[in-house]
Write a protein that holds these residues in place. Structure first.
Motif, PDB file in Angstrom:
ATOM      1  N   VAL A 115       0.858  -1.716  -0.269  1.00 37.11           N
ATOM      2  CA  VAL A 115       0.379   0.401   0.349  1.00 37.11           C
ATOM      3  C   VAL A 115       0.457   1.087  -0.221  1.00 37.11           C
ATOM      4  CG1 VAL A 115      -1.895  -1.098   0.838  1.00 37.11           C
ATOM      5  CG2 VAL A 115      -0.101   0.540   2.629  1.00 37.11           C
ATOM      6  N   LYS A 202     -10.357  -5.897   9.094  1.00 41.44           N
ATOM      7  CA  LYS A 202     -10.171  -4.800   7.964  1.00 41.44           C
ATOM      8  C   LYS A 202      -8.669  -5.047   7.470  1.00 41.44           C
ATOM      9  CE  LYS A 202     -13.469  -2.138  10.525  1.00 41.44           C
ATOM     10  NZ  LYS A 202     -14.559  -1.961  10.509  1.00 41.44           N
ATOM     11  N   GLY A 203      -8.787  -4.429   6.208  1.00 44.55           N
ATOM     12  CA  GLY A 203      -7.505  -4.395   5.307  1.00 44.55           C
ATOM     13  C   GLY A 203      -7.362  -2.926   5.710  1.00 44.55           C
ATOM     14  N   VAL A 204      -5.831  -3.117   5.705  1.00 48.22           N
ATOM     15  CA  VAL A 204      -4.824  -1.361   5.590  1.00 48.22           C
ATOM     16  C   VAL A 204      -5.071  -0.719   4.008  1.00 48.22           C
ATOM     17  CG1 VAL A 204      -2.669  -0.058   5.819  1.00 48.22           C
ATOM     18  CG2 VAL A 204      -4.168  -1.547   7.707  1.00 48.22           C
ATOM     19  N   ALA A 205      -5.850   0.531   3.554  1.00 47.30           N
ATOM     20  CA  ALA A 205      -5.949   0.854   2.657  1.00 47.30           C
ATOM     21  C   ALA A 205      -4.228   1.851   2.278  1.00 47.30           C
ATOM     22  CB  ALA A 205      -6.732   1.703   2.315  1.00 47.30           C
ATOM     23  N   ALA A 206      -3.794   2.150   3.187  1.00 44.44           N
ATOM     24  CA  ALA A 206      -2.962   3.677   2.591  1.00 44.44           C
ATOM     25  C   ALA A 206      -1.967   4.018   4.382  1.00 44.44           C
ATOM     26  CB  ALA A 206      -2.615   4.626   2.577  1.00 44.44           C
ATOM     27  N   ARG A 208      -0.182   6.915   5.801  1.00 42.69           N
ATOM     28  CA  ARG A 208      -0.403   8.332   5.812  1.00 42.69           C
ATOM     29  C   ARG A 208       0.816   9.255   6.342  1.00 42.69           C
ATOM     30  NH1 ARG A 208      -3.164   8.511   1.961  1.00 42.69           N
ATOM     31  NH2 ARG A 208      -5.635   8.155   1.369  1.00 42.69           N
ATOM     32  N   GLU A 217      -4.628   4.294   7.183  1.00 44.80           N
ATOM     33  CA  GLU A 217      -6.010   4.355   6.357  1.00 44.80           C
ATOM     34  C   GLU A 217      -7.310   2.599   6.793  1.00 44.80           C
ATOM     35  OE1 GLU A 217      -6.234   6.888   3.110  1.00 44.80           O
ATOM     36  OE2 GLU A 217      -8.338   5.137   2.625  1.00 44.80           O
ATOM     37  N   LEU A 218      -7.403   2.669   6.707  1.00 47.04           N
ATOM     38  CA  LEU A 218      -8.004   1.359   7.083  1.00 47.04           C
ATOM     39  C   LEU A 218      -8.812   1.382   5.350  1.00 47.04           C
ATOM     40  CD1 LEU A 218      -9.296   0.702  10.971  1.00 47.04           C
ATOM     41  CD2 LEU A 218      -7.108  -0.094   9.312  1.00 47.04           C
ATOM     42  N   SER A 219      -9.642   0.119   5.389  1.00 43.85           N
ATOM     43  CA  SER A 219     -10.157  -0.285   4.213  1.00 43.85           C
ATOM     44  C   SER A 219     -11.592   0.437   4.220  1.00 43.85           C
ATOM     45  CB  SER A 219     -10.446  -1.728   3.629  1.00 43.85           C
ATOM     46  OG  SER A 219     -10.688  -2.431   4.889  1.00 43.85           O
ATOM     47  N   ASP A 220     -12.141   0.622   5.369  1.00 45.66           N
ATOM     48  CA  ASP A 220     -14.108   1.475   5.471  1.00 45.66           C
ATOM     49  C   ASP A 220     -13.588   2.591   4.980  1.00 45.66           C
ATOM     50  OD1 ASP A 220     -12.631   1.891   7.704  1.00 45.66           O
ATOM     51  OD2 ASP A 220     -14.031   0.638   8.871  1.00 45.66           O
ATOM     52  N   GLY A 221     -11.912   3.494   5.315  1.00 47.45           N
ATOM     53  CA  GLY A 221     -12.058   4.738   5.103  1.00 47.45           C
ATOM     54  C   GLY A 221     -11.665   5.451   6.792  1.00 47.45           C
TER      55      GLY A 221
END
Ligand code: FAD
Length: 400
Positions: A115, A202-206, A208, A217-221
């Motif tokens: 990510v 919960k995944g990790v999106a980024a 920051r 930042e988690l996959s649900d925002g």
């Protein structure tokens, strides 16, 4: 056979070198390793060493004079390539070393979180002593600690970090790859009881931050404040040398029951080896001290002219928050589980059955069950469900 050269001076490389001497091998034994210092063990890195209760002496596999005594040559450096035609390896510094037999014991590397932001300052993985030292220092001043990955490494880190952390796990339970739901639930409660927050599914999106991580930042925002992130999302086998040398590689260096690769002059052991696992009934790669030590012994025996098919029982342990989990056997594909002992009191075992036969036993704070399970698995054939049922699922009574 004159020279056995081992690439990788970790748990399994060290094991090959010492087992060769134990077998009476009197040729040259050369251990080439790219980490600084003497060979050491990794398990304390995420336990006592992280918590500051174990030091360098507890990590070291043997003191310096042991290697001179056993006539094991330690060469520091990284092997850059294997020249099979010339039967030699070439190090990054250009030096070449010939072998009569080569052992690849190169271990594995931590998977990088795929990510944005995964290389920001404050983002760590834990595999080497150097990484543990940096992490330990960073923990002293960290305020918001996030663990990505609810597997063994992430959970041991959380257990020994000495402060509440947030654990983010993409699966719907902890240790999903290696433990039964009963055991996952027990350890989740234990970590929550210690003040940790567990976010499942919960995944990790980024990650920051400007240069340094400040948020996950988690996959649900949603956003988690973070100034220290420990990523424990599994490992990849280190197979580059084998691949470039044209050896068979498929989720690890492919070996036969004697730990020999597709080139009979080259063996592979430990985390990097994909071997025919008797207990799993399929080719498997395992990441454990047991696997590293026992495969090292078996490879050394084969090199010393006493080959025996590798069939050691897989077993593993982890220590978290005062609870010891020991696993014997392979749980994959199990269709039935039975819990025995005192679940509420935190002393219990989970017996897993595949095709009606005992396949794996997880023991939580029940070392005698673990020992009995290993003895039961050594019996041929392993006990059936009905046999254990008749004994009230008492492992010791079944073994006796
Ligand atoms: P390693 O021990 O990783 O050794 C491989 C070595 O090869 C490394 O030093 C590497 O740098 C070196 N190398 C690689 N490529 C080259 C090259 N080209 N040239 C020279 N050197 C090279 N297992 C358990 O059973 N119980 C536990 O509680 C447990 N806890 C753990 C905690 C942590 C933090 C970690 C990281 C692992 C833990 N494990 C545990 C797993 C266990 O430590 C490993 O399975 C074991 O170390 C594997 O041994 P290995 O020799 O295959 O690999």
């Amino acid at each position: 056979m004159e020279t056995v050269l081992v690439v990788g001076a970790g748990q399994s490389g060290f094991g090959v070198a010492t087992s060769l001497r134990d077998k009476g091998f009197d040729g040259r034994v050369v251990l080439i390793g790219d980490e600084p210092g003497l060979p050491y063990q990794r398990p304390p890195l995420s336990k006592g060493y992280l918590a500051g209760t174990a030091g360098d002496a507890q990590l070291r596999l043997r003191p310096e004079d042991f290697f001179a005594e056993k006539n094991i040559e330690l060469i520091p450096g990284r092997v850059a390539s294997v020249d099979r035609d010339g039967a030699k390896v070439v190090l990054e510094d250009g030096s070449a070393h010939e072998y009569d037999h080569l052992v690849l014991a190169t271990g594995s590397v931590n998977r990088v979180l795929p990510v944005p932001g995964s290389t920001l300052d404050g983002v760590f993985t834990l595999r080497t002593k150097d990484e543990a030292d940096v992490l330990r220092a960073a923990l002293e001043s960290a305020e918001n600690v996030v663990v990505v990955g609810g597997g063994f490494i992430g959970l041991e880190f959380a257990a020994h970090a000495g402060r509440p952390v947030t654990i983010v796990e993409v699966q719907d339970r902890l240790m999903a790859r290696v433990a039964t739901p009963e055991v996952s639930a027990y350890f989740a409660a234990l970590h929550e009881g210690a003040g940790h927050t567990i976010l499942l599914g919960k995944g990790v999106a980024a990650l920051r931050g400007e240069g340094r991580v400040t948020e996950v930042e988690l996959s649900d925002g949603s956003l988690l404040p973070a100034d220290l992130v420990l990523v424990g999302v599994g490992v990849e086998p280190r197979t580059r040398l084998a691949e470039e040398a044209g050896l068979a590689v498929a989720n690890g260096v492919v070996v036969d029951e004697h730990l020999r690769t597709s080139d009979p002059k080259i063996s592979a052991v430990g985390d990097c080896a994909n071997f025919p696992c008797v207990q799993a009934g399929t080719a498997t790669r395992l990441e454990s001290v047991q696997n590293a030590v026992d495969q090292a012994r078996a490879a050394a025996a084969a090199i010393a002219g006493e080959p025996a098919p590798y069939d050691s029982l897989p077993w593993f342990w982890t220590d978290q928050l005062g609870a010891k989990l020991q696993i014997a056997g392979i749980l994959t594909g199990a269709e039935k589980t039975v819990v025995t002992g005192d679940r509420e009191g935190g002393k219990f075992s989970v017996l897993s059955f595949r095709d009606g036969v005992l396949a794996g036993v997880e023991s939580v704070n029940r070392p005698p069950d673990h020992i009995a399970a290993r003895r039961l698995f050594a019996a041929d054939p392993a006990p059936r469900f009905e046999t254990l049922e008749a004994n009230g699922f008492d492992l010791k009574a079944t073994f006796a």
